[in-house]
Design an enzyme around this catalytic site. Structure first.
Site, PDB file in Angstrom:
ATOM      1  N   GLY A 142       0.800  -1.219   0.000  1.00 43.63           N
ATOM      2  CA  GLY A 142       0.000   0.000   0.000  1.00 43.63           C
ATOM      3  C   GLY A 142       0.836   1.275   0.000  1.00 43.63           C
ATOM      4  N   THR A 143       1.902   1.272   0.760  1.00 45.73           N
ATOM      5  CA  THR A 143       2.712   2.495   0.856  1.00 45.73           C
ATOM      6  C   THR A 143       3.313   2.838  -0.502  1.00 45.73           C
ATOM      7  OG1 THR A 143       3.188   2.012   3.170  1.00 45.73           O
ATOM      8  CG2 THR A 143       4.657   3.574   2.053  1.00 45.73           C
ATOM      9  N   ASN A 191      -8.603   3.867   7.681  1.00 44.98           N
ATOM     10  CA  ASN A 191      -7.963   2.789   8.430  1.00 44.98           C
ATOM     11  C   ASN A 191      -8.162   2.887   9.941  1.00 44.98           C
ATOM     12  OD1 ASN A 191      -6.150   5.008   7.512  1.00 44.98           O
ATOM     13  ND2 ASN A 191      -4.876   4.223   9.160  1.00 44.98           N
ATOM     14  N   GLN A 213      -7.854  -0.431   2.873  1.00 47.03           N
ATOM     15  CA  GLN A 213      -8.741  -0.947   3.914  1.00 47.03           C
ATOM     16  C   GLN A 213     -10.111  -1.311   3.363  1.00 47.03           C
ATOM     17  OE1 GLN A 213      -8.018  -1.694   7.034  1.00 47.03           O
ATOM     18  NE2 GLN A 213      -6.006  -0.746   7.207  1.00 47.03           N
ATOM     19  N   SER A 251      -3.367  -3.549  -0.889  1.00 51.63           N
ATOM     20  CA  SER A 251      -2.221  -4.187  -0.245  1.00 51.63           C
ATOM     21  C   SER A 251      -2.605  -5.592   0.226  1.00 51.63           C
ATOM     22  CB  SER A 251      -1.795  -3.332   0.949  1.00 51.63           C
ATOM     23  OG  SER A 251      -0.781  -3.995   1.674  1.00 51.63           O
ATOM     24  N   GLY A 252      -1.774  -6.589  -0.123  1.00 48.16           N
ATOM     25  CA  GLY A 252      -2.118  -7.989   0.126  1.00 48.16           C
ATOM     26  C   GLY A 252      -2.347  -8.357   1.582  1.00 48.16           C
ATOM     27  N   HIS A 253      -1.555  -7.786   2.498  1.00 46.75           N
ATOM     28  CA  HIS A 253      -1.624  -8.291   3.878  1.00 46.75           C
ATOM     29  C   HIS A 253      -2.867  -7.833   4.620  1.00 46.75           C
ATOM     30  CE1 HIS A 253      -0.098  -4.808   6.457  1.00 46.75           C
ATOM     31  NE2 HIS A 253       0.215  -4.354   5.249  1.00 46.75           N
ATOM     32  N   THR A 264      12.670  -6.880 -10.467  1.00 51.24           N
ATOM     33  CA  THR A 264      12.299  -8.284 -10.665  1.00 51.24           C
ATOM     34  C   THR A 264      11.037  -8.606  -9.875  1.00 51.24           C
ATOM     35  OG1 THR A 264      14.602  -8.864 -11.016  1.00 51.24           O
ATOM     36  CG2 THR A 264      13.118 -10.671 -10.402  1.00 51.24           C
ATOM     37  N   CYS A 274       0.868   1.814  12.076  1.00 52.93           N
ATOM     38  CA  CYS A 274       2.045   1.881  11.212  1.00 52.93           C
ATOM     39  C   CYS A 274       3.232   2.553  11.888  1.00 52.93           C
ATOM     40  CB  CYS A 274       1.707   2.607   9.920  1.00 52.93           C
ATOM     41  SG  CYS A 274       0.398   1.747   9.051  1.00 52.93           S
TER      42      CYS A 274
HETATM   43  N1  PLP Z   1      -3.149   2.816   3.304  1.00 56.23           N
HETATM   44  C1  PLP Z   1      -3.948   2.420   4.308  1.00 56.23           C
HETATM   45  C2  PLP Z   1      -5.334   2.941   4.388  1.00 56.23           C
HETATM   46  C3  PLP Z   1      -3.483   1.522   5.260  1.00 56.23           C
HETATM   47  O1  PLP Z   1      -4.266   1.129   6.261  1.00 56.23           O
HETATM   48  C4  PLP Z   1      -2.133   1.043   5.152  1.00 56.23           C
HETATM   49  C5  PLP Z   1      -1.564   0.143   6.170  1.00 56.23           C
HETATM   50  O2  PLP Z   1      -1.993   0.141   7.314  1.00 56.23           O
HETATM   51  C6  PLP Z   1      -1.363   1.480   4.078  1.00 56.23           C
HETATM   52  C7  PLP Z   1      -1.901   2.366   3.181  1.00 56.23           C
HETATM   53  C8  PLP Z   1       0.043   0.998   3.895  1.00 56.23           C
HETATM   54  O3  PLP Z   1       0.039  -0.295   3.342  1.00 56.23           O
HETATM   55  P1  PLP Z   1       1.311  -1.247   3.466  1.00 56.23           P
HETATM   56  O4  PLP Z   1       1.353  -1.708   4.894  1.00 56.23           O
HETATM   57  O5  PLP Z   1       1.046  -2.374   2.520  1.00 56.23           O
HETATM   58  O6  PLP Z   1       2.504  -0.464   3.080  1.00 56.23           O
END
Ligand code: PLP
Length: 388
Positions: free
Chosen positions: A78-79, A155, A185, A205-207, A243, A331
């Site tokens: 996500g970041t 989030n 989210q 974002s996968g996780h 890669t 985070c």
């Molecule tokens: N954007 C939102 C709304 C999120 O909740 C998060 C992670 O908590 C992110 C971005 C960042 O994603 P990643 O952890 O995959 O970098």
């Protein structure tokens, strides 16, 4: 403390921070960590095998995201997706100090807010219920605006933004702007194919939905002007070099497929459990307030503020009682700074200091909710009694 939440002796109520991987996603990725190890950019049989897996994963992600396969750009999460959208579309390629303007909402994740602030963004407020203030947004749109970024679901408090109405304003008042939505989210809970359709750029974002950490996708709709941030080998049609993380991408796609397949049932179950949890805590703890309007929230999010306590002390007692939760976004290395999201919702600082986010997911059980309903009120009462 091994194992997943189910049967592991604790209630994991922090799915917005991360989710346990789905068994199907783990199984899908394992061959690509062992015998199917090829680099999909090569030309021999081992490479071609990896290429086929990558192509299949791209097709699956395109289905889950409601775009064409060629519009999916695999990222490290996500970041990266958010930074790429803001830095990549927030400035006219090649222009360093141009007049371009970035607009974002005040409740964006830091992965959007921080790059946007570096570009001198106009940060637009939200209503107390946690939804975008469309009048304030409209007042900040003009033909200098290059990028508008508004998340689909928040989030911390879980509120869903009216993206279709936002897109209508953007197209009308800021015709040069690219519209980005952070759907990180939102993906576990909402039909992204429909709800993110008005956006030109969409990050996931996968996780957050049972995939691995460190892998995600950015939808870049055809025709979107966008300056790649990571250049080199030309992978992802020159939009993101490096890669490919084949095993991660395969697992991401399988987790996405399963999430979409089960979403309706998951939402129904989680919404019931969340309501039971939120209503139970509001009834059991005087001086408890729900942040954001419940009706505007994704199903898995329960966010409360408790008068007269500190989140940090609360989280400590909750962990001792076997409840894993968080105060705000997880985070920032556990930092307990007052939340910018709660401040934007107008929650008084004193109350925001006692915030608690309990976030549910596919593995959440009635036993998890029962444990939280027992442990949280008890912990709040103890803290109030001891004045800590
Ligand atoms: N954007 C939102 C709304 C999120 O909740 C998060 C992670 O908590 C992110 C971005 C960042 O994603 P990643 O952890 O995959 O970098």
């Amino acid at each position: 403390m091994g194992g997943t939440a189910a049967g592991a002796g604790f209630a994991y109520l922090d799915h917005a921070a991360t989710t346990p991987m789905r068994a199907g996603a783990v199984a899908a990725m394992l061959p690509f960590l062992t015998e199917r190890f090829g680099n999909p950019s090569g030309s021999h049989a081992v490479a071609r095998d990896a290429r086929r897996a990558l192509d299949d994963a791209r097709d699956a992600m395109a289905d889950a995201l409601g775009c064409r396969p060629g519009e999916v750009v695999f990222t490290s999460g996500g970041t990266e997706g958010d930074n790429t959208a803001v830095f990549g579309a927030g400035r006219q390629p090649g222009i360093r100090d141009g007049p371009d303007v970035v607009v974002c909402s005040a409740i964006e994740h830091h992965a959007v807010l921080d790059p946007a602030e570096r570009l001198g963004a106009r940060v637009v407020g939200v209503h107390r219920d946690g939804t975008a203030d469309l009048d304030a947004l409209a007042a900040n749109l003009d033909d200098r605006v290059r990028l508008v970024s508004v998340m689909l679901a928040n989030n911390e408090v879980g509120t869903v933004q009216p993206l279709a109405a936002i897109a209508e304003l953007v197209r009308r008042l800021a015709p040069r702007a690219v519209l980005h939505t952070d759907a990180v989210q939102a993906f576990p809970w909402l039909d992204i194919t429909e709800m993110a359709a008005p956006a030109d750029l969409v990050s996931v974002s996968g996780h957050k939905f049972g995939g691995p950490k460190g892998v995600g996708a950015l939808v870049v709709r055809d025709g979107t002007v966008f300056d790649p941030r990571q250049v080199g080998g030309g992978q992802e049609r020159d939009r993101r070099s490096g890669t490919h993380n084949v095993a991660g991408i395969v697992a991401l796609a399988e987790a996405a497929r399963l999430t979409v397949e089960e979403r309706k049932a998951t939402v129904e179950r989680a919404a019931g459990l969340r309501d039971q949890l939120a209503d139970g805590l509001l009834a059991a703890v005087p001086g408890a307030f729900e942040s954001g309007a419940r009706a505007a929230k994704v199903a898995g999010c329960c966010h409360l503020c408790f008068e007269g306590i500190e989140s940090e002390a609360l989280l400590f007692l909750l962990e001792r009682g076997g409840v894993m939760a968080s105060a705000a976004s997880s985070c920032a290395s556990g930092a307990q700074d007052p939340s910018h999201v709660l401040a934007a919702l107008g929650v008084p600082r004193q109350l925001a200091r006692g915030s608690l986010r309990l976030s549910l997911g596919t593995t959440t059980t009635t036993a998890d909710v029962a444990r939280a309903l027992e442990v949280v009120p008890d912990a709040v009462h103890r803290l109030r009694r001891t004045g800590s």
